[in-house]
Scaffold this motif. Structure first.
Motif, PDB file in Angstrom:
ATOM      1  N   UNK A  65       0.862  -1.179   0.000  1.00 49.09           N
ATOM      2  CA  UNK A  65       0.000   0.000   0.000  1.00 49.09           C
ATOM      3  C   UNK A  65       0.899   1.230   0.000  1.00 49.09           C
ATOM      4  N   UNK A  66       0.681   2.162  -0.934  1.00 52.64           N
ATOM      5  CA  UNK A  66       1.472   3.394  -0.945  1.00 52.64           C
ATOM      6  C   UNK A  66       0.582   4.594  -1.256  1.00 52.64           C
ATOM      7  N   UNK A  67       0.973   5.745  -0.723  1.00 52.55           N
ATOM      8  CA  UNK A  67       0.330   7.030  -1.017  1.00 52.55           C
ATOM      9  C   UNK A  67      -1.175   6.978  -0.782  1.00 52.55           C
ATOM     10  N   UNK A  68      -1.555   6.693   0.459  1.00 53.26           N
ATOM     11  CA  UNK A  68      -2.967   6.710   0.865  1.00 53.26           C
ATOM     12  C   UNK A  68      -3.105   7.676   2.040  1.00 53.26           C
ATOM     13  N   UNK A  69      -3.125   8.985   1.761  1.00 51.61           N
ATOM     14  CA  UNK A  69      -2.982   9.997   2.809  1.00 51.61           C
ATOM     15  C   UNK A  69      -4.161  10.110   3.764  1.00 51.61           C
ATOM     16  N   UNK A  70      -5.321   9.559   3.418  1.00 54.22           N
ATOM     17  CA  UNK A  70      -6.501   9.680   4.281  1.00 54.22           C
ATOM     18  C   UNK A  70      -6.931   8.364   4.904  1.00 54.22           C
ATOM     19  N   UNK A  71      -6.161   7.324   4.700  1.00 53.55           N
ATOM     20  CA  UNK A  71      -6.490   6.010   5.254  1.00 53.55           C
ATOM     21  C   UNK A  71      -6.272   6.014   6.768  1.00 53.55           C
ATOM     22  N   UNK A  72      -7.342   5.698   7.529  1.00 52.11           N
ATOM     23  CA  UNK A  72      -7.279   5.752   8.986  1.00 52.11           C
ATOM     24  C   UNK A  72      -7.425   4.387   9.657  1.00 52.11           C
ATOM     25  N   UNK A  73      -8.296   3.510   9.108  1.00 52.04           N
ATOM     26  CA  UNK A  73      -8.615   2.250   9.772  1.00 52.04           C
ATOM     27  C   UNK A  73      -8.398   1.070   8.838  1.00 52.04           C
ATOM     28  N   UNK A  74      -7.867  -0.016   9.404  1.00 51.62           N
ATOM     29  CA  UNK A  74      -7.707  -1.257   8.653  1.00 51.62           C
ATOM     30  C   UNK A  74      -8.110  -2.408   9.557  1.00 51.62           C
ATOM     31  N   UNK A  75      -9.125  -3.156   9.121  1.00 53.58           N
ATOM     32  CA  UNK A  75      -9.565  -4.330   9.860  1.00 53.58           C
ATOM     33  C   UNK A  75      -9.991  -5.397   8.869  1.00 53.58           C
ATOM     34  N   UNK A  76      -9.983  -6.650   9.309  1.00 49.93           N
ATOM     35  CA  UNK A  76     -10.410  -7.743   8.450  1.00 49.93           C
ATOM     36  C   UNK A  76     -11.861  -8.133   8.689  1.00 49.93           C
ATOM     37  N   UNK A  77     -12.358  -7.908   9.908  1.00 51.00           N
ATOM     38  CA  UNK A  77     -13.702  -8.336  10.246  1.00 51.00           C
ATOM     39  C   UNK A  77     -14.437  -7.238  11.002  1.00 51.00           C
ATOM     40  N   UNK A  78     -15.750  -7.187  10.844  1.00 54.26           N
ATOM     41  CA  UNK A  78     -16.559  -6.150  11.471  1.00 54.26           C
ATOM     42  C   UNK A  78     -16.441  -6.191  12.984  1.00 54.26           C
ATOM     43  N   UNK A  79     -16.383  -7.403  13.555  1.00 57.70           N
ATOM     44  CA  UNK A  79     -16.281  -7.517  15.008  1.00 57.70           C
ATOM     45  C   UNK A  79     -15.011  -6.871  15.532  1.00 57.70           C
ATOM     46  N   UNK A  80     -13.947  -6.945  14.707  1.00 58.75           N
ATOM     47  CA  UNK A  80     -12.670  -6.367  15.127  1.00 58.75           C
ATOM     48  C   UNK A  80     -12.798  -4.869  15.289  1.00 58.75           C
ATOM     49  N   UNK A  81     -13.537  -4.211  14.365  1.00 60.33           N
ATOM     50  CA  UNK A  81     -13.763  -2.777  14.462  1.00 60.33           C
ATOM     51  C   UNK A  81     -14.550  -2.455  15.715  1.00 60.33           C
ATOM     52  N   UNK A  82     -15.587  -3.280  15.983  1.00 60.02           N
ATOM     53  CA  UNK A  82     -16.403  -3.058  17.171  1.00 60.02           C
ATOM     54  C   UNK A  82     -15.567  -3.143  18.428  1.00 60.02           C
ATOM     55  N   UNK A  83     -14.673  -4.133  18.480  1.00 62.36           N
ATOM     56  CA  UNK A  83     -13.821  -4.279  19.657  1.00 62.36           C
ATOM     57  C   UNK A  83     -12.886  -3.101  19.808  1.00 62.36           C
ATOM     58  N   UNK A  84     -12.321  -2.653  18.690  1.00 63.20           N
ATOM     59  CA  UNK A  84     -11.375  -1.544  18.745  1.00 63.20           C
ATOM     60  C   UNK A  84     -12.053  -0.265  19.195  1.00 63.20           C
ATOM     61  N   UNK A  85     -13.334  -0.116  18.854  1.00 58.35           N
ATOM     62  CA  UNK A  85     -14.060   1.084  19.242  1.00 58.35           C
ATOM     63  C   UNK A  85     -14.628   1.002  20.646  1.00 58.35           C
ATOM     64  N   UNK A  86     -14.464  -0.172  21.297  1.00 57.79           N
ATOM     65  CA  UNK A  86     -14.905  -0.288  22.682  1.00 57.79           C
ATOM     66  C   UNK A  86     -16.395  -0.490  22.835  1.00 57.79           C
ATOM     67  N   UNK A  87     -17.055  -1.076  21.848  1.00 60.21           N
ATOM     68  CA  UNK A  87     -18.484  -1.312  21.975  1.00 60.21           C
ATOM     69  C   UNK A  87     -18.753  -2.393  22.998  1.00 60.21           C
ATOM     70  N   UNK A  88     -19.982  -2.403  23.521  1.00 54.14           N
ATOM     71  CA  UNK A  88     -20.390  -3.434  24.451  1.00 54.14           C
ATOM     72  C   UNK A  88     -20.108  -3.038  25.879  1.00 54.14           C
ATOM     73  N   UNK A  89     -20.674  -3.815  26.794  1.00 52.93           N
ATOM     74  CA  UNK A  89     -20.526  -3.540  28.218  1.00 52.93           C
ATOM     75  C   UNK A  89     -20.033  -4.793  28.926  1.00 52.93           C
TER      76      UNK A  89
END
Length: 237
Positions: A65-89
């Motif tokens: 991957x080169x020259x992607x100045x606005x790329x912020x997040x990389x995940x393989x699965x939706x659950x991974x994003x949820x975990x990273x964002x701290x969802x759930x109690x």
């Protein structure tokens, strides 16, 4: 089979590249509008029964991957994003983090080298990258200014090169890496858990900050291997 996607400036999402199973070399260059790379990259979405037998990029050996100045997040699965964002109690997010990968998914099983350059907003590497890409031998990172840590990559087994990652603070828990080259990382103050390290290349700009952690690496190397760690001056290339 090789594929180079160049100057795809208007693409908000990457195309379904995973549908080309014979790819050995993939380079994505200049995807300026992309802010997130998610499950569509490997062709697996939550609830999709195909995921149970998925082999994502079964022949891919080089991924760049080169020259992607606005790329912020990389995940393989939706659950991974949820975990990273701290969802759930009550610890739910942590459970999702551990169970993020469907049981029989194989991620990039032949990936040999991964390069990321000119992605200054990317915050983290995917959690699954360091656990299931079992052939990964070289990781080359440059210009990832928002990346604070490179850690928990137990399957990366040879070379790690990091340059001009101005926000990088930690390199930890890379037990199979044998060579580390680092330059242009002015606040890198914590490096440990490199049990197999044999060679350490430091840019001239790293001499002062590295004095905080090189002695610890030297001591560990003497204890484990009975000799001094090979430390040399690394070029910025």
């Amino acid at each position: 089979m090789s594929l180079i996607l160049k100057d795809v400036r208007s693409c908000v999402h990457l195309p379904p590249i995973w549908q080309q199973p014979n790819l050995k070399y993939l380079r994505i260059d200049g995807a300026h509008a992309v802010t997130k790379v998610g499950p569509e990259f490997v062709g697996c979405k939550k609830g999709d029964p195909v995921c149970d037998e998925l082999v994502a990029f079964p022949k891919l050996e080089w991924l760049i991957f080169t020259d992607m100045p606005n790329w912020e997040e990389w995940s393989f699965f939706e659950e991974e994003v949820a975990a990273a964002d701290g969802w759930g109690e009550d610890g739910a997010a942590e459970i999702l983090k551990e169970d993020a990968q469907p049981a029989r998914v194989r991620l990039l099983p032949r990936l040999w080298e991964l390069q990321l350059h000119g992605c200054p907003k990317l915050r983290d590497l995917p959690q699954q990258l360091g656990k299931y890409t079992t052939g990964l031998k070289e990781l080359n990172l440059g210009g990832l200014n928002n990346l604070k840590a490179v850690e928990d990559l137990p399957v990366l087994c040879e070379v790690l090169v990091i340059g001009y990652c101005e926000g990088l603070e930690r390199i930890c828990n890379l037990p199979q890496v044998t060579e580390l080259r680092v330059f242009g990382c002015p606040i890198l103050s914590h490096v440990e858990g490199l049990d197999s390290l044999q060679r350490l290349g430091l840019g001239k700009d790293m001499q002062e900050i590295s004095s905080r952690w090189v002695p610890g690496l030297q001591e560990q190397h003497r204890r484990l291997h009975g000799q001094d760690l090979d430390v040399y001056t690394s070029s910025s290339s």
